[in-house]
Motif scaffolding. Structure first.
Motif, PDB file in Angstrom:
ATOM      1  N   MET A 160       0.847  -1.189   0.000  1.00 46.10           N
ATOM      2  CA  MET A 160       0.000   0.000   0.000  1.00 46.10           C
ATOM      3  C   MET A 160       0.881   1.236   0.000  1.00 46.10           C
ATOM      4  N   ARG A 161       0.500   2.232  -0.786  1.00 48.03           N
ATOM      5  CA  ARG A 161       1.264   3.473  -0.816  1.00 48.03           C
ATOM      6  C   ARG A 161       1.150   4.200   0.513  1.00 48.03           C
ATOM      7  N   ALA A 162       2.237   4.881   0.886  1.00 49.52           N
ATOM      8  CA  ALA A 162       2.313   5.511   2.205  1.00 49.52           C
ATOM      9  C   ALA A 162       1.171   6.495   2.439  1.00 49.52           C
ATOM     10  N   LYS A 163       0.815   7.274   1.428  1.00 47.61           N
ATOM     11  CA  LYS A 163      -0.226   8.282   1.613  1.00 47.61           C
ATOM     12  C   LYS A 163      -1.572   7.643   1.927  1.00 47.61           C
ATOM     13  N   TYR A 164      -1.878   6.492   1.303  1.00 46.21           N
ATOM     14  CA  TYR A 164      -3.144   5.818   1.577  1.00 46.21           C
ATOM     15  C   TYR A 164      -3.105   5.134   2.944  1.00 46.21           C
ATOM     16  N   PHE A 165      -1.960   4.577   3.284  1.00 41.73           N
ATOM     17  CA  PHE A 165      -1.813   3.929   4.585  1.00 41.73           C
ATOM     18  C   PHE A 165      -2.063   4.927   5.710  1.00 41.73           C
ATOM     19  N   VAL A 166      -1.476   6.121   5.602  1.00 39.78           N
ATOM     20  CA  VAL A 166      -1.640   7.130   6.647  1.00 39.78           C
ATOM     21  C   VAL A 166      -3.081   7.613   6.706  1.00 39.78           C
ATOM     22  N   MET A 167      -3.723   7.775   5.542  1.00 39.33           N
ATOM     23  CA  MET A 167      -5.131   8.174   5.533  1.00 39.33           C
ATOM     24  C   MET A 167      -5.995   7.173   6.286  1.00 39.33           C
ATOM     25  N   ILE A 168      -5.753   5.889   6.042  1.00 40.37           N
ATOM     26  CA  ILE A 168      -6.536   4.837   6.707  1.00 40.37           C
ATOM     27  C   ILE A 168      -6.286   4.851   8.209  1.00 40.37           C
ATOM     28  N   VAL A 169      -5.013   5.010   8.607  1.00 39.43           N
ATOM     29  CA  VAL A 169      -4.684   5.056  10.032  1.00 39.43           C
ATOM     30  C   VAL A 169      -5.389   6.230  10.702  1.00 39.43           C
ATOM     31  N   MET A 170      -5.386   7.391  10.051  1.00 37.57           N
ATOM     32  CA  MET A 170      -6.037   8.569  10.617  1.00 37.57           C
ATOM     33  C   MET A 170      -7.537   8.346  10.780  1.00 37.57           C
ATOM     34  N   LEU A 171      -8.171   7.703   9.801  1.00 38.15           N
ATOM     35  CA  LEU A 171      -9.597   7.424   9.892  1.00 38.15           C
ATOM     36  C   LEU A 171      -9.893   6.429  11.010  1.00 38.15           C
ATOM     37  N   MET A 172      -9.022   5.441  11.164  1.00 40.05           N
ATOM     38  CA  MET A 172      -9.197   4.470  12.245  1.00 40.05           C
ATOM     39  C   MET A 172      -9.125   5.152  13.604  1.00 40.05           C
ATOM     40  N   VAL A 173      -8.182   6.076  13.747  1.00 43.06           N
ATOM     41  CA  VAL A 173      -8.046   6.807  15.008  1.00 43.06           C
ATOM     42  C   VAL A 173      -9.257   7.700  15.239  1.00 43.06           C
ATOM     43  N   LEU A 174      -9.737   8.333  14.165  1.00 43.60           N
ATOM     44  CA  LEU A 174     -10.866   9.257  14.280  1.00 43.60           C
ATOM     45  C   LEU A 174     -12.111   8.558  14.791  1.00 43.60           C
ATOM     46  N   PHE A 175     -12.335   7.332  14.318  1.00 46.08           N
ATOM     47  CA  PHE A 175     -13.555   6.617  14.676  1.00 46.08           C
ATOM     48  C   PHE A 175     -13.331   5.571  15.766  1.00 46.08           C
ATOM     49  N   ALA A 176     -12.132   5.548  16.351  1.00 45.60           N
ATOM     50  CA  ALA A 176     -11.865   4.588  17.421  1.00 45.60           C
ATOM     51  C   ALA A 176     -12.717   4.912  18.638  1.00 45.60           C
ATOM     52  N   GLN A 177     -13.186   3.884  19.308  1.00 47.23           N
ATOM     53  CA  GLN A 177     -14.031   4.045  20.473  1.00 47.23           C
ATOM     54  C   GLN A 177     -13.231   3.757  21.740  1.00 47.23           C
ATOM     55  N   GLY A 178     -13.707   4.291  22.841  1.00 40.51           N
ATOM     56  CA  GLY A 178     -13.077   4.012  24.125  1.00 40.51           C
ATOM     57  C   GLY A 178     -12.562   5.274  24.792  1.00 40.51           C
ATOM     58  N   GLU A 179     -12.698   5.328  26.110  1.00 38.39           N
ATOM     59  CA  GLU A 179     -12.292   6.513  26.855  1.00 38.39           C
ATOM     60  C   GLU A 179     -10.776   6.687  26.889  1.00 38.39           C
ATOM     61  N   LYS A 180     -10.026   5.605  26.694  1.00 44.59           N
ATOM     62  CA  LYS A 180      -8.573   5.677  26.806  1.00 44.59           C
ATOM     63  C   LYS A 180      -7.893   6.109  25.509  1.00 44.59           C
ATOM     64  N   VAL A 181      -8.671   6.318  24.453  1.00 42.15           N
ATOM     65  CA  VAL A 181      -8.098   6.760  23.187  1.00 42.15           C
ATOM     66  C   VAL A 181      -7.954   8.277  23.222  1.00 42.15           C
ATOM     67  N   ALA A 182      -6.724   8.767  23.141  1.00 37.95           N
ATOM     68  CA  ALA A 182      -6.458  10.206  23.241  1.00 37.95           C
ATOM     69  C   ALA A 182      -6.611  10.847  21.860  1.00 37.95           C
ATOM     70  N   HIS A 183      -7.869  11.010  21.433  1.00 32.48           N
ATOM     71  CA  HIS A 183      -8.137  11.517  20.095  1.00 32.48           C
ATOM     72  C   HIS A 183      -7.473  12.867  19.840  1.00 32.48           C
ATOM     73  N   PHE A 184      -7.576  13.765  20.795  1.00 29.35           N
ATOM     74  CA  PHE A 184      -7.089  15.123  20.559  1.00 29.35           C
ATOM     75  C   PHE A 184      -5.572  15.198  20.601  1.00 29.35           C
ATOM     76  N   ALA A 185      -4.930  14.335  21.364  1.00 26.45           N
ATOM     77  CA  ALA A 185      -3.465  14.266  21.329  1.00 26.45           C
ATOM     78  C   ALA A 185      -3.007  13.764  19.968  1.00 26.45           C
ATOM     79  N   HIS A 186      -3.689  12.730  19.440  1.00 28.55           N
ATOM     80  CA  HIS A 186      -3.361  12.219  18.107  1.00 28.55           C
ATOM     81  C   HIS A 186      -3.570  13.301  17.051  1.00 28.55           C
ATOM     82  N   LEU A 187      -4.713  13.991  17.155  1.00 29.61           N
ATOM     83  CA  LEU A 187      -5.020  15.051  16.190  1.00 29.61           C
ATOM     84  C   LEU A 187      -3.983  16.164  16.242  1.00 29.61           C
ATOM     85  N   GLY A 188      -3.608  16.569  17.458  1.00 31.66           N
ATOM     86  CA  GLY A 188      -2.607  17.628  17.596  1.00 31.66           C
ATOM     87  C   GLY A 188      -1.268  17.217  17.025  1.00 31.66           C
TER      88      GLY A 188
END
Length: 274
Positions: A160-188
């Protein structure tokens, strides 16, 4: 492991770079310290003092905006982050230089902390945050911007090309569930990676190695722009003067308005008395 095809290389991970090795060692030592204090005192003392807790930062514990990025919540947490640091950070450190890479790592961690604090300030509760994930997501963004079409073997199977891999990872993080997922730290961290790349490599050329900003180049550019503006003004003034002189030759000086006479006088003094 090299391939029989010229210019193509298949290998698991890049060579280790000293700054990456040092960061991995620091993270590992602090993780062991976390585990030791939990066993000794039956309390997460290290996390309480050095993890990121928004309420404490508001009360002056500002070191937590960086220190949180060197702690981890579990063995799998630190394993994933350190593998990512090695695999994606080493090549970037090689082309940027170790000092620039360290600045990048700390900047993305800091911005991840800032985003967490802002989220809490605007009413989105944030618990205790630990982990190098903000810097890791910044590295992923920088890697994809540097080598967008490089193929990665996902799970050692799927190319998989790097740009698509990173896009998928970002989407996975965005929609990840759970209180322990630091969404805003990842986003920052991801935003920090993007901004760092744009500032250091320019808005159009993101494939070059990281240059430093130069005051002399900036001043030279400003002087050239002012010179261009002055030349454009001279050309416009010359055209207008020619029109007014033509008007005078046909109808006499009395045909000029007060503003036209003033313009002719000013232009002759500024541009044509040299």
């Amino acid at each position: 492991m090299a391939s029989r095809y010229p210019g193509y290389e298949l290998r698991f991970g890049p060579p280790m770079v000293p700054v990456v090795r040092t960061l991995m060692i620091i993270n590992a030592i602090l993780f062991l310290l976390q585990m030791a204090t939990k066993l000794a005192f039956h309390s997460p003392l290290v996390e309480l003092y050095f993890g990121l807790t928004p309420e404490l930062v508001f009360h002056g514990w500002v070191w937590q905006l960086l220190s949180y990025a060197f702690l981890h919540g579990s063995f799998l947490h630190i394993l994933f982050n350190m593998l990512s640091l090695w695999m994606f950070g080493s090549e970037l450190a090689e082309i940027w230089g170790e000092r620039a890479f360290l600045k990048f790592y700390l900047f993305t961690a800091f911005l991840g902390g800032v985003c967490t604090i802002l989220a809490h300030f605007f009413g989105i509760p944030q618990g205790l945050v630990v982990g190098a994930s903000a810097s890791i997501y910044g590295l992923l963004v920088a890697y994809a911007m540097t080598w967008p079409n490089r193929e990665l073997l996902v799970f050692l199977i799927f190319p998989m090309r790097a740009k698509y891999f990173v896009m998928i990872v970002m989407l996975m993080v965005l929609f990840a569930q759970g209180e322990k997922v630091a969404h805003f730290a990842h986003l920052g961290g991801a935003i920090g990676g993007f901004l760092f790349m744009k500032v250091y490599t320019g808005w159009k050329n993101t494939k070059a190695s990281v240059p430093t900003w130069s005051l002399s180049r900036y001043l030279q550019k400003r002087r050239f722009m002012r010179y261009q503006e002055e030349m454009a003004k001279r050309e416009n003034a010359k055209t207008k003067v020619d029109e007014l002189l033509e008007k005078i030759s046909k109808n006499g000086m009395e045909s000029l308005s007060r503003s036209e006479r003033k313009f002719l006088n000013d232009a002759s003094q500024k541009y044509f008395n040299e």
